[in-house]
Design a protein around this motif. Structure first.
Motif, PDB file in Angstrom:
ATOM      1  N   TYR A 135       0.829  -1.199   0.000  1.00 16.90           N
ATOM      2  CA  TYR A 135       0.000   0.000   0.000  1.00 16.90           C
ATOM      3  C   TYR A 135       0.874   1.263   0.000  1.00 16.90           C
ATOM      4  O   TYR A 135       0.640   2.190  -0.775  1.00 16.90           O
ATOM      5  CB  TYR A 135      -0.943   0.014   1.199  1.00 16.90           C
ATOM      6  N   ALA A 136       1.867   1.302   0.876  1.00 19.08           N
ATOM      7  CA  ALA A 136       2.745   2.479   0.962  1.00 19.08           C
ATOM      8  C   ALA A 136       3.519   2.666  -0.341  1.00 19.08           C
ATOM      9  O   ALA A 136       3.676   3.794  -0.827  1.00 19.08           O
ATOM     10  CB  ALA A 136       3.707   2.341   2.145  1.00 19.08           C
ATOM     11  N   PHE A 137       3.981   1.569  -0.924  1.00 16.01           N
ATOM     12  CA  PHE A 137       4.715   1.637  -2.188  1.00 16.01           C
ATOM     13  C   PHE A 137       3.812   2.145  -3.314  1.00 16.01           C
ATOM     14  O   PHE A 137       4.187   3.021  -4.083  1.00 16.01           O
ATOM     15  CB  PHE A 137       5.289   0.264  -2.532  1.00 16.01           C
ATOM     16  N   MET A 138       2.610   1.599  -3.406  1.00 13.70           N
ATOM     17  CA  MET A 138       1.675   2.030  -4.453  1.00 13.70           C
ATOM     18  C   MET A 138       1.309   3.503  -4.275  1.00 13.70           C
ATOM     19  O   MET A 138       1.224   4.246  -5.256  1.00 13.70           O
ATOM     20  CB  MET A 138       0.419   1.163  -4.422  1.00 13.70           C
ATOM     21  N   ASP A 139       1.103   3.907  -3.037  1.00 17.07           N
ATOM     22  CA  ASP A 139       0.748   5.295  -2.767  1.00 17.07           C
ATOM     23  C   ASP A 139       1.867   6.237  -3.207  1.00 17.07           C
ATOM     24  O   ASP A 139       1.616   7.244  -3.867  1.00 17.07           O
ATOM     25  CB  ASP A 139       0.438   5.472  -1.282  1.00 17.07           C
ATOM     26  N   LEU A 140       3.097   5.914  -2.842  1.00 17.52           N
ATOM     27  CA  LEU A 140       4.217   6.775  -3.232  1.00 17.52           C
ATOM     28  C   LEU A 140       4.514   6.692  -4.724  1.00 17.52           C
ATOM     29  O   LEU A 140       4.870   7.699  -5.337  1.00 17.52           O
ATOM     30  CB  LEU A 140       5.467   6.413  -2.435  1.00 17.52           C
ATOM     31  N   SER A 141       4.376   5.529  -5.322  1.00 13.94           N
ATOM     32  CA  SER A 141       4.687   5.397  -6.749  1.00 13.94           C
ATOM     33  C   SER A 141       3.712   6.191  -7.617  1.00 13.94           C
ATOM     34  O   SER A 141       4.071   6.649  -8.692  1.00 13.94           O
ATOM     35  CB  SER A 141       4.718   3.930  -7.171  1.00 13.94           C
ATOM     36  N   ARG A 142       2.484   6.388  -7.146  1.00 13.57           N
ATOM     37  CA  ARG A 142       1.520   7.209  -7.894  1.00 13.57           C
ATOM     38  C   ARG A 142       1.887   8.682  -7.838  1.00 13.57           C
ATOM     39  O   ARG A 142       1.442   9.461  -8.681  1.00 13.57           O
ATOM     40  CB  ARG A 142       0.117   7.023  -7.337  1.00 13.57           C
ATOM     41  N   LYS A 143       2.677   9.072  -6.871  1.00 15.90           N
ATOM     42  CA  LYS A 143       3.037  10.477  -6.701  1.00 15.90           C
ATOM     43  C   LYS A 143       4.356  10.850  -7.382  1.00 15.90           C
ATOM     44  O   LYS A 143       4.752  12.006  -7.358  1.00 15.90           O
ATOM     45  CB  LYS A 143       3.124  10.809  -5.209  1.00 15.90           C
ATOM     46  N   VAL A 144       5.011   9.860  -7.987  1.00 17.90           N
ATOM     47  CA  VAL A 144       6.271  10.135  -8.676  1.00 17.90           C
ATOM     48  C   VAL A 144       5.963  10.953  -9.922  1.00 17.90           C
ATOM     49  O   VAL A 144       5.076  10.615 -10.709  1.00 17.90           O
ATOM     50  CB  VAL A 144       6.989   8.819  -9.067  1.00 17.90           C
ATOM     51  N   ARG A 145       6.690  12.031 -10.078  1.00 15.18           N
ATOM     52  CA  ARG A 145       6.478  12.898 -11.225  1.00 15.18           C
ATOM     53  C   ARG A 145       6.962  12.215 -12.495  1.00 15.18           C
ATOM     54  O   ARG A 145       8.020  11.613 -12.530  1.00 15.18           O
ATOM     55  CB  ARG A 145       7.235  14.204 -11.060  1.00 15.18           C
ATOM     56  N   GLY A 146       6.182  12.369 -13.528  1.00 17.15           N
ATOM     57  CA  GLY A 146       6.575  11.841 -14.829  1.00 17.15           C
ATOM     58  C   GLY A 146       7.465  12.826 -15.552  1.00 17.15           C
ATOM     59  O   GLY A 146       7.598  13.992 -15.156  1.00 17.15           O
ATOM     60  N   THR A 147       8.071  12.389 -16.613  1.00 18.53           N
ATOM     61  CA  THR A 147       8.897  13.268 -17.432  1.00 18.53           C
ATOM     62  C   THR A 147       8.394  13.214 -18.863  1.00 18.53           C
ATOM     63  O   THR A 147       7.845  12.200 -19.309  1.00 18.53           O
ATOM     64  CB  THR A 147      10.377  12.839 -17.398  1.00 18.53           C
ATOM     65  N   TRP A 148       8.561  14.300 -19.558  1.00 16.42           N
ATOM     66  CA  TRP A 148       8.166  14.376 -20.954  1.00 16.42           C
ATOM     67  C   TRP A 148       9.367  14.089 -21.820  1.00 16.42           C
ATOM     68  O   TRP A 148      10.480  14.504 -21.535  1.00 16.42           O
ATOM     69  CB  TRP A 148       7.637  15.772 -21.275  1.00 16.42           C
ATOM     70  N   GLU A 149       9.122  13.385 -22.879  1.00 11.39           N
ATOM     71  CA  GLU A 149      10.175  13.164 -23.858  1.00 11.39           C
ATOM     72  C   GLU A 149       9.551  13.210 -25.237  1.00 11.39           C
ATOM     73  O   GLU A 149       8.367  12.914 -25.414  1.00 11.39           O
ATOM     74  CB  GLU A 149      10.888  11.836 -23.629  1.00 11.39           C
ATOM     75  N   LYS A 150      10.353  13.601 -26.197  1.00 12.80           N
ATOM     76  CA  LYS A 150       9.857  13.707 -27.558  1.00 12.80           C
ATOM     77  C   LYS A 150       9.604  12.309 -28.105  1.00 12.80           C
ATOM     78  O   LYS A 150      10.414  11.398 -27.932  1.00 12.80           O
ATOM     79  CB  LYS A 150      10.865  14.445 -28.426  1.00 12.80           C
ATOM     80  N   ILE A 151       8.491  12.142 -28.775  1.00 12.12           N
ATOM     81  CA  ILE A 151       8.172  10.873 -29.416  1.00 12.12           C
ATOM     82  C   ILE A 151       8.460  11.035 -30.899  1.00 12.12           C
ATOM     83  O   ILE A 151       7.882  11.891 -31.573  1.00 12.12           O
ATOM     84  CB  ILE A 151       6.693  10.489 -29.199  1.00 12.12           C
ATOM     85  N   SER A 152       9.345  10.222 -31.397  1.00 16.71           N
ATOM     86  CA  SER A 152       9.688  10.311 -32.813  1.00 16.71           C
ATOM     87  C   SER A 152       8.636   9.568 -33.625  1.00 16.71           C
ATOM     88  O   SER A 152       8.015   8.615 -33.161  1.00 16.71           O
ATOM     89  CB  SER A 152      11.082   9.732 -33.064  1.00 16.71           C
ATOM     90  N   THR A 153       8.451  10.014 -34.828  1.00 17.14           N
ATOM     91  CA  THR A 153       7.511   9.370 -35.744  1.00 17.14           C
ATOM     92  C   THR A 153       8.259   9.007 -37.029  1.00 17.14           C
ATOM     93  O   THR A 153       8.107   9.674 -38.066  1.00 17.14           O
ATOM     94  CB  THR A 153       6.321  10.297 -36.046  1.00 17.14           C
ATOM     95  N   PRO A 154       9.090   7.958 -36.983  1.00 18.22           N
ATOM     96  CA  PRO A 154       9.906   7.634 -38.147  1.00 18.22           C
ATOM     97  C   PRO A 154       9.086   7.193 -39.357  1.00 18.22           C
ATOM     98  O   PRO A 154       9.545   7.283 -40.490  1.00 18.22           O
ATOM     99  CB  PRO A 154      10.791   6.505 -37.649  1.00 18.22           C
ATOM    100  N   TYR A 155       7.871   6.737 -39.160  1.00 17.64           N
ATOM    101  CA  TYR A 155       7.038   6.270 -40.271  1.00 17.64           C
ATOM    102  C   TYR A 155       5.925   7.257 -40.597  1.00 17.64           C
ATOM    103  O   TYR A 155       5.021   6.931 -41.344  1.00 17.64           O
ATOM    104  CB  TYR A 155       6.453   4.897 -39.949  1.00 17.64           C
ATOM    105  N   GLY A 156       5.945   8.422 -40.003  1.00 17.92           N
ATOM    106  CA  GLY A 156       4.940   9.427 -40.252  1.00 17.92           C
ATOM    107  C   GLY A 156       3.701   9.193 -39.406  1.00 17.92           C
ATOM    108  O   GLY A 156       3.642   8.295 -38.572  1.00 17.92           O
ATOM    109  N   LEU A 157       2.735  10.031 -39.588  1.00 12.09           N
ATOM    110  CA  LEU A 157       1.472   9.926 -38.865  1.00 12.09           C
ATOM    111  C   LEU A 157       0.412   9.353 -39.773  1.00 12.09           C
ATOM    112  O   LEU A 157       0.324   9.698 -40.941  1.00 12.09           O
ATOM    113  CB  LEU A 157       1.050  11.293 -38.326  1.00 12.09           C
ATOM    114  N   PHE A 158      -0.434   8.533 -39.241  1.00 10.60           N
ATOM    115  CA  PHE A 158      -1.494   7.927 -40.060  1.00 10.60           C
ATOM    116  C   PHE A 158      -2.806   8.565 -39.771  1.00 10.60           C
ATOM    117  O   PHE A 158      -3.171   8.942 -38.744  1.00 10.60           O
ATOM    118  CB  PHE A 158      -1.582   6.413 -39.797  1.00 10.60           C
TER     119      PHE A 158
END
Length: 141
Positions: A118-141
């Protein structure tokens, strides 16, 4: 930084295994727990490390720094736990208590493991995410 001694003390107090009159956690009754603590903590640290602020995701092979054991009869409890304080005090003592009690009291060990989860799940939900660029090598459909 939180030390092994602080995690051990917290776990022993949660288990209500401290000396009744002085509150001391390292007694004749807890000696067996002391011998097993560092190896148990090492197994728990590996699982918790990616959620810690001490985690270096940019490292080539990010792996958790482990605690050292040179003498099982007199382990060095002054070592710093390589996790941030929220994980080291808020989660780790429950996992340690569950593992220490696993062979003695299955019901209590299960309760501590559920508190750990429970404590692990509670803290893991509060971990900040990071943004990263998503490449589109095959283009967008």
């Amino acid at each position: 930084m939180t030390t092994i001694q602080q995690v051990f003390d917290t776990a022993i107090h949660l288990m209500d295994e401290q000396n009744e009159s002085t509150g001391v956690t390292q007694t004749q009754d807890t000696a067996e727990y002391k011998y097993r603590t560092i190896n148990i903590l090492n197994s728990l640290i590996v699982a918790l490390y990616p959620y810690s602020s001490t985690y270096d995701a940019q490292a080539a092979l990010p792996s958790a720094p482990l605690l050292q054991v040179s003498d099982y009869k007199n382990p060095d409890f002054t070592q710093n736990v390589p996790l941030d304080d929220a994980l080291a005090i808020g989660v780790l003592p429950y996992g340690l208590a569950a593992q220490l009690l696993s062979g003695e009291n299955a019901e209590l060990a299960s309760w501590f493991m559920s508190r750990y989860n429970y404590a692990f799940m509670d803290l893991s939900r509060k971990v900040r995410g990071t943004w990263e660029k998503i490449s589109t090598p095959y283009g967008l459909f």
